[in-house]
Enzyme design. Structure first.
Site, short mmCIF file in Angstrom:
data_model
loop_
_atom_site.label_atom_id
_atom_site.label_comp_id
_atom_site.label_asym_id
_atom_site.label_seq_id
_atom_site.Cartn_x
_atom_site.Cartn_y
_atom_site.Cartn_z
N LYS A 22 0.86 -1.03 -0.10
CA LYS A 22 -0.03 -0.11 0.13
C LYS A 22 0.74 1.21 0.19
O LYS A 22 0.59 2.35 -0.69
CB LYS A 22 -0.85 -0.10 1.18
N ASP A 54 -4.21 8.17 2.94
CA ASP A 54 -3.54 6.88 3.60
C ASP A 54 -4.50 6.43 4.91
O ASP A 54 -5.15 7.24 5.41
CB ASP A 54 -2.19 7.10 4.21
N GLU A 55 -4.70 5.27 4.81
CA GLU A 55 -5.34 4.45 6.31
C GLU A 55 -6.85 5.09 6.19
O GLU A 55 -7.18 5.72 7.31
CB GLU A 55 -4.64 5.00 7.51
N GLN A 73 -8.36 -3.67 8.82
CA GLN A 73 -7.48 -3.00 9.74
C GLN A 73 -8.03 -1.83 10.48
O GLN A 73 -7.04 -0.97 11.03
CB GLN A 73 -6.12 -2.79 9.01
#
Length: 724
Positions: A33, A220-221, A251
């Site tokens: 990623k 991101d995330e 996650q």
DNA sequence: AGGTTAGTAATTTTT
DNA sequence: TTACTAACCT
């Protein structure tokens, strides 16, 4: 020339090259990623679609931001300057500084840390006569923060949201708290986004400005974003729609902080025509580890659905081990023994991690590491900038930059002791309130008026005089010298020099480190921002040490060997999480377990203890329900093959669950290192990093019995102490 | 004012 | 178990 694309697999390449329009990348653990994000960033720049300053790249942690900056620079072959790349909070702060006036702050506002937030809220609650015993400020703070996470300023919180918290006056407290923040020219963490979103929502000119500025947005995330962050992104992206979000629903482990898994699910709705790319090829872990993790996470409902496949060809990897032990102490011994064996086999300690559910679990392992002489590092304990002495020093610095900072004033006015007690302080507070001025100014006024007398008068006059001097010095000699001078002249460093407690030398060392770190910044204000936003603990990153940390702290990291202790119902999954969130809580705990397993490249050792010492008393635990969810074909349980293999490898036997606690010392407790006589004599005064000063009362080989001044009597290895 | 003591409470995760 | 607070003593 486009060799950076050639290094990608087809899915990764699609994620990089789908540059225009909304894109959601569902990236499983270990599927590259970060590589996709950084390559995409570089690709946008290298194909001339945008200048560096026209790309907004948002991460969740400072570490991720730093890593992305470095990797983009590598791809570009040049330092990546002028980028809008950082955490949500850092970028929010940067935007807010440019428009602070529009929300009632000045651009020099300070950012409050968690500790100051609580102190301020407590003051507000006391002023509003709310019983802080019955309604602990942290609880109320949590409520306020959840509102902020949802992008709700006080005016937007509806009456229906006022539950019984704080006698049904949580909303009023929120409003009063926000008013105090503005009055002090400060913003708390949530404000950095809340204010910014309000600004983008209500000020079309500001919004248009950012639309012109940012042509591409990278996130991101994404699974960890909360609602304000989502609004923030949506507002910024709505003009050009070039937004790429990377995330993994499996996650998502931050719902307690307001993260909305929904954000991923609604992405397609909000950005119609969005492309979705799935990254499912895992290059990190062995097949058994992936299989175990996949089998576990399959028990969650409501996933977007991804199947991790091994991108490597090594079906022969070690199975995930599950070890049951009698109690938590034995668990620590088992982990310690196994780590010693791994080290003897030539494994690097830095490639071994112990990942646990909660911070307090680290202590048992820490003690074991010390006893065995294994170097270790605890990640995410007390961070550098959270330490008492650092916060004190920073309070001095804040007061220097902003004399109206009442929180800083209260912290240091009697530190070191200046004889300013509750009485004198009340006089100052009363005057400040009635005259409508900050505490610092009120003190000056009271001194001029002769209201304060005696020792209090003298010492406060000296303190205020000092600040006048230091402010003058700041302009002439710069912030580094001034801070050092200030800490010396105000008596703060002297206070710790006089202190005989074991922590004092370390604290002085930290203060020196603070002054050194200050040199990396051009201004004191810039440094204070860094302190507030980048609370990290980088010391000792180097060196071959076992890594101890929580599962949350481990997200995004990987290790050859991962120990996962404490898999017991109630601890993991945590009782509290399940009580508060029910099935949703359990699913999040399961995702946490998934994150833990997928940190391992080559081997994962899961353990559980029947009895656990928790706050002084023993608690009997059942094995975690997650253990039964691990597919048997990928798991080794002790009893047969595992025992035999361990025996041959000379490893400590893994005890069957509920086995009788062995009476004798375990074989692996016998030190394997060659004993040698210590050079430290009985009666000597010594210093120990963890336990402080003490007197040696006995010695055997290289082990010393020491009665510590503060920490009691311990038996430690001589190499861990220095002559005092 | 400031230090000491006794009692109580809380124990998840963090930008 | 420890950490923090409130009350108490010097």
């Amino acid at each position: 020339m486009t060799d950076y694309l050639a290094r990608l697999n087809p899915e990764q390449r699609e994620a990089v090259e789908t540059v225009d329009g909304p894109l959601l990348v569902l990236a499983g653990a270990g599927t590259g990623k970060t590589r996709v994000l950084t390559t995409r960033f570089a690709h946008i720049l290298l194909t001339g679609r945008a200048y560096p300053s026209q790309v907004l790249a948002v991460t969740f942690t400072n570490k991720a931001a730093r890593e992305m900056r470095e990797r983009v620079a590598t791809l570009l072959g040049a330092p990546a300057d002028g980028l809008w790349l950082g955490t949500f909070h850092a970028l929010g702060a940067r935007m807010l500084r440019r428009h602070a006036g529009l929300v009632g702050l000045t651009s020099g506002f300070t950012i409050l840390d968690a500790d100051d937030q609580l102190r301020l809220l407590k003051q507000v609650m006391e002023a509003e006569r709310i019983d802080t015993k019955r309604w602990p400020p942290p609880l109320v703070m949590g409520v306020i923060q959840r509102w902020k996470d949802r992008g709700l300023p006080p005016a937007r919180v509806t009456a229906a949201e006022d539950t019984d918290i704080a006698d049904g006056r949580a909303r009023a407290l929120y409003a009063a708290y926000q008013a105090r923040l503005l009055a002090l020219n400060t913003a708390d963490f949530g404000d950095l986004l809340l204010h910014t979103v309000e600004l983008l929502r209500t000020d079309a000119a500001v919004l248009a400005d950012y639309h012109r500025r940012f042509r591409y947005i990278l996130v991101d995330e994404y699974q960890d974003t909360n609602l304000v962050q989502y609004y923030w992104l949506r507002l910024l992206a709505q003009a050009h729609r070039n937004i790429c979000c990377v995330g993994d629903d499996d996650q998502s482990i931050y719902s307690w902080r307001g993260a909305e898994l929904e954000n991923i699910l609604r992405f397609e709705k909000d950005f119609t025509g969005a492309r979705i790319v799935r990254l499912e090829r895992n290059y990190r872990s062995t097949t058994p580890i992936l299989g175990a993790a996949a089998g576990l996470i399959a028990h969650n409902q409501g996933r977007l659905g991804k199947t991790l496949r091994s991108g490597r060809d090594d079906a022969s990897g070690e199975k995930v081990e599950v070890v049951g032990l009698w109690d938590s102490e034995e668990e620590a011994r088992m982990v310690g023994g196994r780590i010693e064996a791994l080290r003897a086999d030539g494994h690097a300690l830095a490639e071994i991690a112990v990942l646990m559910r909660a911070g307090f679990q680290t202590r048992a392992f820490e003690e074991r590491m010390i006893a065995l002489g294994l170097p270790y590092r605890v990640i995410g304990g007390l961070r550098f900038y959270e330490r008492q002495e650092i916060r004190d020093a920073i309070a001095y610095a804040r007061l220097l930059v902003q004399p109206a900072d009442d929180l800083a004033f209260e912290r240091i006015v009697n530190l070191p002791r200046r004889g300013v007690g509750e009485g004198a302080l009340r006089t100052i507070r009363d005057h400040a309130r009635s005259a409508g001025m900050p505490l610092f100014a009120a003190t000056a006024a009271l001194l001029a008026a002769g209201t304060l007398r005696g020792r209090v008068r003298e010492s406060l006059a000296a303190l205020l005089g000092g600040f006048a001097r230091w402010r003058a010095q700041l302009d002439q000699e710069g912030h580094v010298v001034t801070l050092a001078t200030m800490l010396d002249e105000c008596g703060y460093t002297e206070m710790w020099r006089q202190d005989r407690s074991p922590e004092a030398p370390g604290r002085l060392e930290n203060l020196r480190e603070l002054v050194r770190a200050l040199g990396d910044f051009e201004t004191l204000a810039g440094f204070l921002d860094h302190v507030a936003l980048v609370m990290e603990n980088d010391e000792g990153a180097q060196g071959d040490r076992v890594q101890l940390m929580t599962l949350h702290a481990a997200k995004g990291l990987e290790f050859d060997t991962v120990f996962l202790p404490g898999w017991e119902d109630g601890l993991f999954p945590s009782q509290r999480s399940m009580e508060e969130q029910g099935a949703r809580g359990e699913e999040e705990e399961r995702r946490l377990a998934y994150v833990g397993l997928t940190r391992a490249r080559r081997r994962a050792i899961v353990s559980h203890a029947a009895n656990r010492r928790i706050f002084g008393s023993w608690q009997v635990n059942m094995p975690s329900r997650f253990l039964a969810e691990l597919p048997p074909e990928h798991v080794n349980e002790p009893g047969s093959a595992a025992l035999e293999r361990d025996r041959r490898a000379g490893l400590p036997p893994a005890f069957p669950f509920f086995a009788r606690r062995p009476r004798e010392i375990e074989p692996w407790e016998t030190p394997s290192r060659a004993a040698r006589a210590t050079t430290i004599a009985v009666g000597a005064r010594v210093f120990h990093k963890k336990f402080g000063y003490g007197t040696v009362t006995g010695a055997a080989e290289d082990r010393l019995d020491i009665t510590f001044d503060k920490a009691g009597t311990k038996r430690v290895l001589d190499r861990f102490v220095d002559p005092a």
